[in-house]
Design an enzyme around this catalytic site. Structure first.
Site, mmCIF file in Angstrom:
data_model
loop_
_atom_site.group_PDB
_atom_site.id
_atom_site.type_symbol
_atom_site.label_atom_id
_atom_site.label_comp_id
_atom_site.label_asym_id
_atom_site.label_seq_id
_atom_site.Cartn_x
_atom_site.Cartn_y
_atom_site.Cartn_z
ATOM 1 N N CYS A 89 0.247 3.851 2.246
ATOM 2 C CA CYS A 89 0.450 3.252 4.360
ATOM 3 C C CYS A 89 2.406 3.556 4.101
ATOM 4 O O CYS A 89 2.379 4.155 5.439
ATOM 5 C CB CYS A 89 -0.435 2.220 3.917
ATOM 6 S SG CYS A 89 -2.182 1.610 3.607
ATOM 7 N N ASP A 90 2.407 2.900 3.018
ATOM 8 C CA ASP A 90 4.241 2.799 3.771
ATOM 9 C C ASP A 90 5.120 3.589 2.235
ATOM 10 O O ASP A 90 6.756 3.483 2.878
ATOM 11 C CB ASP A 90 4.290 1.696 3.375
ATOM 12 C CG ASP A 90 4.133 -0.423 4.343
ATOM 13 O OD1 ASP A 90 2.637 0.744 5.162
ATOM 14 O OD2 ASP A 90 3.899 -0.644 4.344
ATOM 15 N N CYS B 124 0.662 -0.840 0.072
ATOM 16 C CA CYS B 124 0.246 0.238 0.462
ATOM 17 C C CYS B 124 0.390 0.928 -0.305
ATOM 18 O O CYS B 124 1.738 1.736 0.877
ATOM 19 C CB CYS B 124 -0.841 -0.184 1.282
ATOM 20 S SG CYS B 124 -1.866 1.763 1.675
#
Ligand code: FAD
Length: 307
Positions: free
Chosen positions: A133-134, A130
């Site tokens: 997200c990361d 993701c």
């Protein structure tokens, strides 16, 4: 029968359970597990109001919050079918059938995996799925994106603004992404695109990813690409296979089609989170969608006589 029966114990299901139970109606939640994809997540930096948390901690807090209310939680159970018949009937793999006046489907999704050696070992240690997200964890580092479809090229463009350099590896001999995305990616000096590249192994130092091996399918040559992160973008699969033979309308990607209230094609059945056509798959978005679906279910109940 239940008033509201929620299928799925991730962020969407947990939020739906809390919103439904707060209306004082009989609420049940059935799921294979509690927590969903959040259980597989390490650092989380975009759960608003919590600058940093970790998946297992957030799952424990979600569970504790749901248990503040009168919700019948049934885990280790898999739904295998749904039917309309006065009440909505939900068939479980255990052969039991649950009945409810309304149902909220929140069965989430799963990332398609590369299925190469090293991928599982380095999951959350350099192997990521993701970019929203990361991505920021790789600030100033070199990363690879596997997959040259829309999500892969979007990820590469997104990451190029954060990381030092992005290499996109596409299995086929050309990218599948929309032209406008390809042109944007080609205009960025820190993105390289390699087609005909088959990733064969994720390598690391025992603690974190240090690179990957790929084979160039045209020449047969094997290469080592040194990267700190690998974003796998080869598809997100909605957990909706069990609905294929039902009257729930699915998109061509298998996502449950919903309207702005979370309503599906069956009256009284709502859906929320990653299993739906909602374009952005994120925790706070799934929680918002679960809340919407529960309020819509309540709205449905007060307008519909009990069968
Ligand atoms: P899910 O979390 O997928 O939950 C679905 C639930 O349904 C599960 O409990 C599952 O067991 C259950 N279920 C499935 N099928 C059935 C069935 N037939 N019968 C019964 N139960 C069933 N998002 C962020 O916002 N920030 C992040 O940092 C972040 N990091 C991530 C890292 C990783 C590694 C992954 C995989 C995802 C990450 N995401 C992140 C995305 C986020 O986790 C999802 O968007 C979110 O969990 C979706 O919630 P959901 O409730 O819709 O589905």
């Amino acid at each position: 029968p239940y008033d509201v029966l929620i299928v799925g114990g991730g962020p969407a299901g947990a939020a739906a359970a809390i919103y439904a139970a707060r209306k004082g109606i009989r609420t049940g939640l059935i799921s294979e597990n509690f927590g969903g994809q959040v259980s597989d997540t390490m650092g989380i930096e975009n759960m608003i109001s919590m600058p940093y948390t970790e998946g297992p901690k957030l799952v424990a807090q979600m569970e504790q919050h749901v248990k503040e209310y009168d919700v019948e939680i049934i885990t280790d159970q898999r739904a295998v079918g749904i039917r309309e018949g006065g009440y909505v009937e939900l068939d479980l793999a255990s052969e039991a059938t649950l009945r409810s006046r309304s149902v909220i489907l929140a069965t989430g999704a799963r990332w398609r995996e590369l299925s190469v050696p090293g991928e599982q070992e380095y999951r959350n240690k350099g192997v990521a799925y993701c970019p929203h997200c990361d991505g920021p964890f790789y600030k100033g580092k070199r990363v690879a994106v596997i997959g040259g479809g829309n999500s892969g090229i979007e990820a590469a463009i997104d990451l190029a603004g954060i990381v030092e350099h992005v290499t996109v590896l596409e299995f086929a001999d050309s990218l599948k992404a929309d032209d406008v995305l390809q042109r944007k990616a080609e205009s960025l000096s820190n993105i390289d695109i390699i087609c005909n590249a088959q990733t064969t192994e994720v390598v690391g130092d025992g603690k974190r990813v240090t690179g990957l091996h790929y084979t160039h399918r045209a020449t047969g040559e094997s290469h080592l690409l040194e990267v700190a992160g690998i974003f796998v973008q080869i598809g997100l699969i909605p957990n909706s296979e069990w609905l294929r033979d039902s009257d729930i309308k699915l998109s061509r990607f298998g996502e449950i089609e919903i309207d702005e209230r979370g309503a599906t094609s069956i009256p009284g059945v709502f859906a929320a989170g990653d299993v739906t056509t909602e374009p952005y798959k994120q925790i706070v978005i799934a929680m918002g969608a679960g809340s919407t679906a529960a309020l819509s279910a309540f709205d449905h109940l007060i307008r519909t006589p009990d069968p």
